[in-house]
Design a protein around this motif. Structure first.
Motif, mmCIF file in Angstrom:
data_model
loop_
_atom_site.group_PDB
_atom_site.id
_atom_site.type_symbol
_atom_site.label_atom_id
_atom_site.label_comp_id
_atom_site.label_asym_id
_atom_site.label_seq_id
_atom_site.Cartn_x
_atom_site.Cartn_y
_atom_site.Cartn_z
ATOM 1 N N GLY A 260 0.842 -1.188 0.000
ATOM 2 C CA GLY A 260 0.000 0.000 0.000
ATOM 3 C C GLY A 260 0.876 1.236 0.000
ATOM 4 N N ARG A 261 0.247 2.372 0.004
ATOM 5 C CA ARG A 261 1.016 3.607 -0.045
ATOM 6 C C ARG A 261 0.577 4.539 1.081
ATOM 7 N NH1 ARG A 261 4.914 5.449 -3.173
ATOM 8 N NH2 ARG A 261 5.167 3.628 -4.491
ATOM 9 N N ALA A 262 1.566 5.147 1.715
ATOM 10 C CA ALA A 262 1.262 6.139 2.738
ATOM 11 C C ALA A 262 1.942 7.450 2.348
ATOM 12 C CB ALA A 262 1.797 5.659 4.092
ATOM 13 N N PHE A 263 1.324 8.552 2.743
ATOM 14 C CA PHE A 263 1.911 9.851 2.436
ATOM 15 C C PHE A 263 2.158 10.610 3.709
ATOM 16 C CE2 PHE A 263 -0.573 8.595 -1.243
ATOM 17 C CZ PHE A 263 0.399 8.670 -2.236
ATOM 18 N N TYR A 264 3.314 11.282 3.767
ATOM 19 C CA TYR A 264 3.623 12.109 4.925
ATOM 20 C C TYR A 264 4.424 13.303 4.428
ATOM 21 C CZ TYR A 264 5.596 13.634 9.331
ATOM 22 O OH TYR A 264 5.976 14.378 10.407
ATOM 23 N N GLN A 265 3.905 14.485 4.706
ATOM 24 C CA GLN A 265 4.502 15.714 4.166
ATOM 25 C C GLN A 265 4.760 15.523 2.669
ATOM 26 O OE1 GLN A 265 7.733 16.304 6.897
ATOM 27 N NE2 GLN A 265 6.392 17.236 8.423
#
Lengths: 682, 225
Positions: A52-57
């Motif tokens: 899966g993909r996570a986004f941070y800043q």
């Protein structure tokens, strides 16, 4: 380690989640990636691979959910998958999810990762549960003792996630020295010698050599295989005999000592960084109280039965009307499109291909959706709440007699409704052996689609004993399942001992998000993998029933009819050697209830006329033999599709299809010929 | 410790046979036991199962039979009673050696502790036995009994009792799995419950609940704490 880190853009990271089952790893994965998930399989094995993909800043993180395991040994597919991924080193950092309320055993896994030289962040998850138990963890001290960053989270409530992401980004280039546990002078000396030999033999530099040496000393089969591949059999033998020689002189087996020392280390770490109440001060344990009821000597089984009944009702009583709507929709849509097509001048054959073949094909995939949806909603709740392992615990005694695991009971029960979700429910089983055997015998559970066939025949030929006949068929299926499970155990998995060493996790409230994601995954997997197979076969059968050009649908002249005539002699010894019976069995592969419809068509009988046709063409004995065939023979294409998608193998799919056909033929033969000899129902 | 375990006559015979076979041949197999007692191997298996349940023997599937520490004690005691009875019948009453031996064989199983001790006392008074006779080990001595380590297999523990793991006797995959789950030497375990059909069992180890089958628990040697 992580020597293989690919060149990635500065803002791109690859992180893996690793940890024990029941540590909240899946919840963490859902929390990090939300709906941006992809489910596939690890190459060559039946282990699920979730990414899966996570986004941070400004950062984008590719997240890989490694299978939950207790150790990095080599005794299950799950462990080997996780270990291979970690040794390959294609990641930036590993998030080791730890159940803070169960530190001892979770740290055992952490220690193994650290020894391998894995760059990890220790994530103390379920911090709230630990707090409730009165456990106080000194994060800084723990971080110092383990030599790796430590972060606290409560994934189920989204607490600490941002901090975790921040730490992940900051520690992307973590390169701490690998953890060294002192295994005592005997083993330490041996480790040095083995490491020296590995160096001499040019053993792969990518793998932490001390770790490899320890694994070899533990007699880890994968490590031995790796060694043989890397340095060749003769050099490998030198190392192996050195280890064996030392072990002979030692007081205790080396693998015992190594595990004991790991726990000794963990005990020391915990003593220095964790405060927890003594046994008497421990707050009352709610899980134990629930267990006292749920696994009670007298209540355990009734509660289990009630839960099974509820799932069955929920899945099929609620699902069947929905299936009805889907069927009606496709009928109406097919009819409407058919007329439209005829109006614009499309030939009747093409129009029928589109409506009966293609639209019908899509319809026959979609009708399974309501059941799968509801069943996995229920199973998701059972698993996440912790009851699933108790259900297995309660039923294990019975299932172990069949050489199966307690958890196998649920797929069996579900199979009585429909074998497709039944086969899919075997995913809950951990060992491949249990999973394969449960899949192989699942079609013997008489699914609800077979009931209409029984009812029509029983009504026509066994009016006074109709219910006894139907009941006997259900019973026959179960008896056959028991026999076949025994046989498969003996021939396919000879010598493999099943075990029931299983964690009983504390009861928890399932989260809606978790359950829904779980459900979507199942439906998605079914549509993608099984759906294509089902669709193609439906279309194929349509083609065979309508060719050569100009024949009447499914008549004696069609390819199906011709095929029926060709194979009819095979069924003659079973009492039904007509091409009509053979053709109806071919159609039954589409879906078992289609047998009835096909018989109606091929005997050219209208409503009610089928009864007369059956009376004219079947003796009661032949009818019972035919029903035995319908019960046992090759499962419908949807089930086969599900088997292919679950086992990832055509081999198991073909074995199921063919063994069931042979079993059905033999059983029907014995019944028919036996009946003839005794003069029953002739 | 033997006082707590009441063994039936035939159980004592099995125990004695195993004890003697191990002394003579170094090992005891089902067929040897069946031969020495003159009974069918199938009944021996049943007897062994009972002895196993009481933690007196250890048997790996199809492997040789070993006595546990308490098994050795129990066997030695039966053996000793036999000796004392034989001496008593032969030396003091003048019974023929062969008859004395046969009678001793039958009486040994029903002899009470009190009668046994009185006989020993009598034999000592009359200088029929030496100081190092086996009997001194089995004279009523409660302190010693309590001191003796209570070792047995995990499956023979009752619900609610606690113990410490001494050794995992399983092999291969199962052994590794058990140890990975935290059941290694020194781990404290508590039996929490049994499934409705008596198998599997639930234990608490390292702060969490673990289930295992009876035959798996039967390969874990523990010490009561």
């Amino acid at each position: 380690m992580a020597l293989n880190k690919r060149e990635r853009k500065n803002t791109e990271l690859k992180v893996a989640l690793a940890g024990n089952p029941n540590s909240g790893k899946t919840t963490m994965f859902n929390e990090l990636t939300g709906s941006r998930q992809h489910v596939g399989n690890w190459p060559g094995v039946t282990v699920e691979k979730k990414t899966g993909r996570a986004f941070y800043q400004d950062y984008s993180l590719e997240v890989i959910d490694l299978p939950g395991t207790y150790s990095l040994g080599a005794y299950s597919e799950d462990e080997v998958v996780a270990r291979d991924f970690l040794t390959a080193g294609d990641y930036d950092v590993v998030l080791n999810i730890i159940n803070s309320a169960n530190l001892d055993r979770n740290l055992y896994f952490t220690v193994q990762l650290l020894e391998m030289g894995v760059d990890l962040i220790a994530v103390l998850n379920m911090a709230d549960e630990a707090e409730k138990k009165g456990i106080k963890i000194d994060k800084n001290k723990l971080s110092q003792l383990l030599g790796t960053p430590v972060v606290e989270t409560v994934a189920s409530r989204g607490r600490g996630i941002d901090n975790l992401l921040e730490q992940t980004v900051q520690n992307r280039d973590l390169s701490e020295a690998s953890l060294k546990i002192n295994y005592g002078s005997d083993i330490e000396d041996l480790i040095s010698e083995v490491v020296e030999m590995l160096k001499q033999y040019d053993f792969s530099q990518q793998i932490n050599q001390r770790w490899a040496a320890v694994k070899l000393i533990e007699h880890d089969p994968e490590a031995v295989k790796l060694l043989e591949r890397e340095v060749g059999a003769s050099k490998a033998k030198k190392i192996k005999s050195l280890i064996a020689e030392r072990e002979l002189k030692a007081e205790d087996d080396f693998d015992n000592v190594i595990i004991d020392k790991k726990y000794e280390f963990i005990n020391k770490v915990i003593a220095e960084s964790v405060q927890r109440p003594t046994a008497d001060e421990e707050p009352e344990n709610v899980s134990d109280k629930i267990d006292a009821v749920v696994t009670n000597k007298y209540l355990g089984i009734p509660i289990f039965m009630a839960v099974m009944w509820a799932i069955f009702k929920f899945t099929f009583t609620l699902g069947d009307p929905l299936i009805g709507y889907i069927e009606t929709f496709f009928e109406i849509a097919g009819g409407w499109i058919g007329t439209q097509l005829l109006e614009i001048g499309v030939s009747p054959l093409i129009s029928s291909f589109i409506t009966d073949g293609i639209i019908g094909g899509v319809g026959s995939v979609l009708v399974f959706i309501p059941n799968i949806f509801l069943l996995f909603l229920a199973i998701g709740v059972l698993e996440d709440s912790g009851y699933m392992s108790r259900a297995a615990y309660v039923m294990d005694k019975v299932m172990s007699k069949l050489g199966l695991h307690g958890k196998s009971f649920i797929p069996m029960i579900v199979g009585f409704g429909c074998n497709v979700p039944g086969v899919m429910a075997t995913r809950t089983l951990d060992s491949k052996r249990d999973r394969i055997i449960s899949i192989l015998i699942n079609p013997l559970m008489s699914c609800s689609a077979r009931l209409p066939v029984y009812v029509v025949f029983a009504g026509a030929l066994f009016s006074s004993h109709a219910s006894t006949v139907v009941f006997s068929l259900y019973l026959m299926g179960i008896v056959m399942a028991v026999i076949m499970a025994g046989i498969f155990n003996k021939i396919l998995f000879k010598g493999e001992r099943s075990h029931f060493v299983m964690e009983l996790p504390p009861y928890r409230f399932p989260t809606l998000k978790g359950v829904i994601i779980h459900m979507w995954e199942k439906v998605g997997a079914f549509l993608k993998k099984a759906g294509t197979i089902i669709f193609s076969v439906v279309v194929l059968i349509w083609v065979l029933a309508n060719l050569p050009l100009g024949v009447e649908y499914a008549s004696a002249e069609s390819f199906i009819g011709q095929f029926g005539q060709l194979v009819a002699p095979i069924f003659a010894p079973l009492g039904f050697g007509s091409w009509q019976a053979a053709a109806s069995l071919v159609f039954g592969i589409l879906a078992k209830e289609v047998v009835v419809g096909t018989l109606g068509v091929v005997y050219a009988a209208g409503e009610g006329g089928l009864r007369t046709a059956l009376l004219a063409n079947f003796t009661p004995l032949a009818a019972y033999s035919f029903l035995t065939m319908v019960l046992l023979y090759t499962p419908c294409i949807a089930t086969l599709g599900a088997i292919k998608s679950e086992t990832q193998s055509w081999k198991w799919t073909l074995i199921t299809a063919s063994y069931l056909f042979v079993l059905a033929w033999i059983t029907a033969f014995v019944i028919y010929q036996g009946g003839m000899l005794l003069g029953i129902g002739v | 410790m033997e006082a707590k375990i009441t063994l039936s006559e035939s159980m004592e015979d099995y125990l004695e046979a195993i004890f003697n076979l191990i002394k003579e041949n170094g090992s005891a197999r089902v067929t040897d036991i069946a031969n020495s007692l003159g009974i069918a191997a199938s009944s021996v298996n049943q007897g062994l199962k009972k002895l196993n349940e009481q933690g007196l023997i250890k048997q790996q599937k199809y492997g040789p039979i070993k006595l546990t520490q308490s098994g050795v004690q129990a066997a030695e005691k039966v053996n000793c009673k036999h000796q004392i009875l034989y001496l008593f019948l032969h030396k003091t009453l003048g019974v023929e050696p062969e008859t004395a031996d046969q009678d001793a064989c039958s009486i040994e199983h029903v002899l009470s502790q009190q009668s046994f001790e009185k006989m020993v006392d009598y034999l000592i008074e009359n200088n029929y036995i030496e100081e190092q006779n086996c009997a001194f080990k089995f004279m009523e001595n409660e302190e010693e009994e309590k001191m003796a380590a209570k070792e047995f297999m995990l499956d023979s523990m009752s619900v609610g009792s606690k113990a410490e793991v001494l050794k995992i006797e399983s092999k291969g995959r199962l052994k590794r799995k058990l140890m990975d789950m935290g059941l290694n030497r020194g781990a404290r375990v508590e039996v929490k419950g049994k499934a409705p059909m008596g198998d599997p069992i639930e234990i608490k180890v390292r702060g969490y609940s673990l289930s295992l089958r009876q035959d798996e628990a039967a390969e874990i040697l523990v010490k009561e704490v």
